[in-house]
Design an enzyme around this catalytic site. Sequence first.
Site, PDB file in Angstrom:
ATOM      1  N   ASP A 112       0.744  -1.242   0.089  1.00  0.00           N
ATOM      2  CA  ASP A 112       0.050   0.081   0.025  1.00  0.00           C
ATOM      3  C   ASP A 112       0.887   1.325   0.039  1.00  0.00           C
ATOM      4  O   ASP A 112       1.803   1.313   0.687  1.00  0.00           O
ATOM      5  CB  ASP A 112      -0.994  -0.001   1.283  1.00  0.00           C
ATOM      6  CG  ASP A 112      -2.158   0.900   1.002  1.00  0.00           C
ATOM      7  OD1 ASP A 112      -2.515   1.110  -0.178  1.00  0.00           O
ATOM      8  OD2 ASP A 112      -2.585   1.457   2.112  1.00  0.00           O
ATOM      9  N   HIS A 119      -3.972  13.937   0.659  1.00  0.00           N
ATOM     10  CA  HIS A 119      -3.803  13.254   1.709  1.00  0.00           C
ATOM     11  C   HIS A 119      -2.856  13.708   2.522  1.00  0.00           C
ATOM     12  O   HIS A 119      -2.869  13.491   3.874  1.00  0.00           O
ATOM     13  CB  HIS A 119      -4.283  11.899   1.367  1.00  0.00           C
ATOM     14  CG  HIS A 119      -4.292  11.044   2.518  1.00  0.00           C
ATOM     15  ND1 HIS A 119      -5.302  11.031   3.529  1.00  0.00           N
ATOM     16  CD2 HIS A 119      -3.421   9.873   2.935  1.00  0.00           C
ATOM     17  CE1 HIS A 119      -5.011  10.011   4.224  1.00  0.00           C
ATOM     18  NE2 HIS A 119      -3.716   9.251   3.836  1.00  0.00           N
ATOM     19  N   GLU A 185     -10.371   4.049   3.505  1.00  0.00           N
ATOM     20  CA  GLU A 185      -9.713   4.642   2.648  1.00  0.00           C
ATOM     21  C   GLU A 185      -9.974   4.391   1.181  1.00  0.00           C
ATOM     22  O   GLU A 185     -10.049   3.094   0.793  1.00  0.00           O
ATOM     23  CB  GLU A 185      -8.312   4.204   2.914  1.00  0.00           C
ATOM     24  CG  GLU A 185      -7.803   4.824   4.360  1.00  0.00           C
ATOM     25  CD  GLU A 185      -6.111   4.802   4.375  1.00  0.00           C
ATOM     26  OE1 GLU A 185      -5.751   5.595   5.315  1.00  0.00           O
ATOM     27  OE2 GLU A 185      -5.560   4.018   3.562  1.00  0.00           O
ATOM     28  N   GLU A 187      -9.298   4.067  -2.375  1.00  0.00           N
ATOM     29  CA  GLU A 187      -7.846   3.854  -3.091  1.00  0.00           C
ATOM     30  C   GLU A 187      -8.199   3.126  -4.328  1.00  0.00           C
ATOM     31  O   GLU A 187      -9.260   2.542  -4.699  1.00  0.00           O
ATOM     32  CB  GLU A 187      -6.927   2.987  -2.204  1.00  0.00           C
ATOM     33  CG  GLU A 187      -6.646   3.454  -0.828  1.00  0.00           C
ATOM     34  CD  GLU A 187      -5.563   2.864  -0.193  1.00  0.00           C
ATOM     35  OE1 GLU A 187      -4.682   1.989  -1.017  1.00  0.00           O
ATOM     36  OE2 GLU A 187      -5.322   2.971   0.886  1.00  0.00           O
ATOM     37  N   ASP A 219      -9.069   0.221   2.045  1.00  0.00           N
ATOM     38  CA  ASP A 219      -7.752  -0.114   2.982  1.00  0.00           C
ATOM     39  C   ASP A 219      -8.485   0.165   4.500  1.00  0.00           C
ATOM     40  O   ASP A 219      -8.078   1.473   4.738  1.00  0.00           O
ATOM     41  CB  ASP A 219      -6.644   0.518   2.687  1.00  0.00           C
ATOM     42  CG  ASP A 219      -5.496  -0.155   3.538  1.00  0.00           C
ATOM     43  OD1 ASP A 219      -5.777  -1.256   3.949  1.00  0.00           O
ATOM     44  OD2 ASP A 219      -4.608   0.622   3.741  1.00  0.00           O
ATOM     45  N   ARG A 223      -7.548   3.783  13.424  1.00  0.00           N
ATOM     46  CA  ARG A 223      -6.747   4.771  13.478  1.00  0.00           C
ATOM     47  C   ARG A 223      -6.411   4.813  15.071  1.00  0.00           C
ATOM     48  O   ARG A 223      -5.017   5.308  15.131  1.00  0.00           O
ATOM     49  CB  ARG A 223      -7.555   6.121  13.195  1.00  0.00           C
ATOM     50  CG  ARG A 223      -8.258   6.190  11.923  1.00  0.00           C
ATOM     51  CD  ARG A 223      -7.135   6.181  10.704  1.00  0.00           C
ATOM     52  NE  ARG A 223      -7.497   6.509   9.311  1.00  0.00           N
ATOM     53  CZ  ARG A 223      -6.897   6.494   8.285  1.00  0.00           C
ATOM     54  NH1 ARG A 223      -5.709   6.167   8.339  1.00  0.00           N
ATOM     55  NH2 ARG A 223      -7.493   6.884   7.143  1.00  0.00           N
ATOM     56  N   GLN A 226      -3.477   2.096  14.842  1.00  0.00           N
ATOM     57  CA  GLN A 226      -2.614   2.668  14.097  1.00  0.00           C
ATOM     58  C   GLN A 226      -1.555   3.607  14.653  1.00  0.00           C
ATOM     59  O   GLN A 226      -0.332   3.798  14.759  1.00  0.00           O
ATOM     60  CB  GLN A 226      -2.895   3.204  12.722  1.00  0.00           C
ATOM     61  CG  GLN A 226      -2.101   3.620  11.862  1.00  0.00           C
ATOM     62  CD  GLN A 226      -2.665   4.545  10.652  1.00  0.00           C
ATOM     63  OE1 GLN A 226      -3.867   4.412  10.342  1.00  0.00           O
ATOM     64  NE2 GLN A 226      -1.843   4.939   9.529  1.00  0.00           N
ATOM     65  N   LYS A 239      -3.855  -1.864  10.219  1.00  0.00           N
ATOM     66  CA  LYS A 239      -4.096  -1.905   8.593  1.00  0.00           C
ATOM     67  C   LYS A 239      -4.511  -3.437   8.201  1.00  0.00           C
ATOM     68  O   LYS A 239      -5.280  -3.463   7.307  1.00  0.00           O
ATOM     69  CB  LYS A 239      -2.845  -1.239   7.948  1.00  0.00           C
ATOM     70  CG  LYS A 239      -2.843   0.174   8.044  1.00  0.00           C
ATOM     71  CD  LYS A 239      -3.661   1.073   7.198  1.00  0.00           C
ATOM     72  CE  LYS A 239      -3.331   2.283   6.924  1.00  0.00           C
ATOM     73  NZ  LYS A 239      -4.023   3.034   6.301  1.00  0.00           N
ATOM     74  N   THR A 243      -8.692  -5.581   3.940  1.00  0.00           N
ATOM     75  CA  THR A 243      -8.620  -4.724   2.819  1.00  0.00           C
ATOM     76  C   THR A 243      -9.872  -5.294   1.474  1.00  0.00           C
ATOM     77  O   THR A 243      -9.448  -6.439   1.263  1.00  0.00           O
ATOM     78  CB  THR A 243      -7.315  -4.709   2.150  1.00  0.00           C
ATOM     79  OG1 THR A 243      -6.313  -4.192   3.177  1.00  0.00           O
ATOM     80  CG2 THR A 243      -7.397  -3.820   1.102  1.00  0.00           C
ATOM     81  N   GLU A 344      -9.849  12.639   7.427  1.00  0.00           N
ATOM     82  CA  GLU A 344      -9.593  13.841   6.763  1.00  0.00           C
ATOM     83  C   GLU A 344     -11.242  14.588   6.939  1.00  0.00           C
ATOM     84  O   GLU A 344     -11.029  15.931   7.249  1.00  0.00           O
ATOM     85  CB  GLU A 344      -9.308  13.931   5.438  1.00  0.00           C
ATOM     86  CG  GLU A 344      -7.790  13.293   5.273  1.00  0.00           C
ATOM     87  CD  GLU A 344      -7.541  12.840   3.754  1.00  0.00           C
ATOM     88  OE1 GLU A 344      -7.135  13.831   3.012  1.00  0.00           O
ATOM     89  OE2 GLU A 344      -7.873  11.642   3.649  1.00  0.00           O
TER      90      GLU A 344
END
Length: 397
Positions: A112, A119, A185, A187, A219, A223, A226, A239, A243, A344
């Site tokens: 990844d 971002h 996420e 992607e 993904d 948080r 992480q 993570k 996925t 975000e």
Amino acid sequence: MATCWVPGAEGSGFGLDNLPYGVFSRATTEPRVGVRIGEYVLDLAAALREPEFAQSSLNAFLAAGSTAWRSTRAKVGGMLGSEAGRRHAEEYLVPLTEARLHLPFEVADFVDFYCSEDHASNVGRMFRPDQEPLKPNWRHLPVGYHGRSGTVVLSGGDIVRPHGQRKAPDAELPSFGPSERLDFEAELGFVVGTPSRFGSSVTTADFAEHVFGVVLVNDWSARDIQAWEYVPLGPFLGKSFATSISPWVVPLDALAAARVPGPVQEPEPLPYLQRVADWGLDLRMEVRVNDTVLSRPPYSRMYWTGDQMLAHLTSNGSPLRTGDLFASGTVSGMDRAERGSLLELSWAGTDPVTLADGSERTFLADGDTVTIGASAPGAGGSQVSLGAVTGTVRPVA
């Protein structure tokens, strides 16, 4: 352009200029390879009678290389775009309503990346407000990490909220429990077909000889897990729990009309990362939580393009394997309505988003369904759909 005889295919996003590949089964058949056309799947094992299509994954076909990919695409396009082809292929069309979809390929390795300047800058501003948003290396190389291929799952499944170790800012010690900051996420993933030799590298010029096509990727990210674990070695359990990928692999050849120049890069990348072709992609992405569209991230703004990701991935001599998947990292834009993650959108939990039912989110709640879709311009003003990747958050049983 040839006219497709399959009912409803033209204008569906899954016409002759798309022809994405997947794996499906019916109540009476084992999993095999098919091509989506409109609201049908063409059974390639029956229509072409070649052994690589009577398989439960695309890997054998992916390994056949770019000449075989293009030859098969031409054959399938001919069958679906001519009356002669109709007489041969019509009996092998399967309505999507009768097809069960499977993971389209066996994932070898998963990498990844972190290729959106918007971002990465947003994350830097959130967590390092007194420093430059981007780390010194960011504009010199596409930053990435190795994920866990065994937790790449098919769109549509449940995502069990992960447990992990996390530490609240005001706590003296960490605790263990379910993530309280579960995120998505948005992607784009690149699917490798042709392998490379151990100890060799792949140039940006050879991108299309090794990469077969693309899928949409979510993904999923915990948080809080992480944030506590990533120092000093980077993402790990926050993570690697899941996925999700979309079921249809859209060939690179289907994205010819969507190719655009990547953003200007300053400073100029080192020679091995310099672009020799346009592999920016004009993809129009959309992120939906339940019934609410939260954002429309613009993939065309991605600072590092797929050919550069591949060149960097192999620059140390690490070999490619058929079925490797590498993803772009979160796709985001300049405005709030273009951000590709709740991290975000809620600015690290300080600015909630409101859903259509009036409820608010800083991060995902149990029962939330996340849908990430995308389309691209096709030939002659048509649209090429990448389909969607979905997943629903479930609590630990």
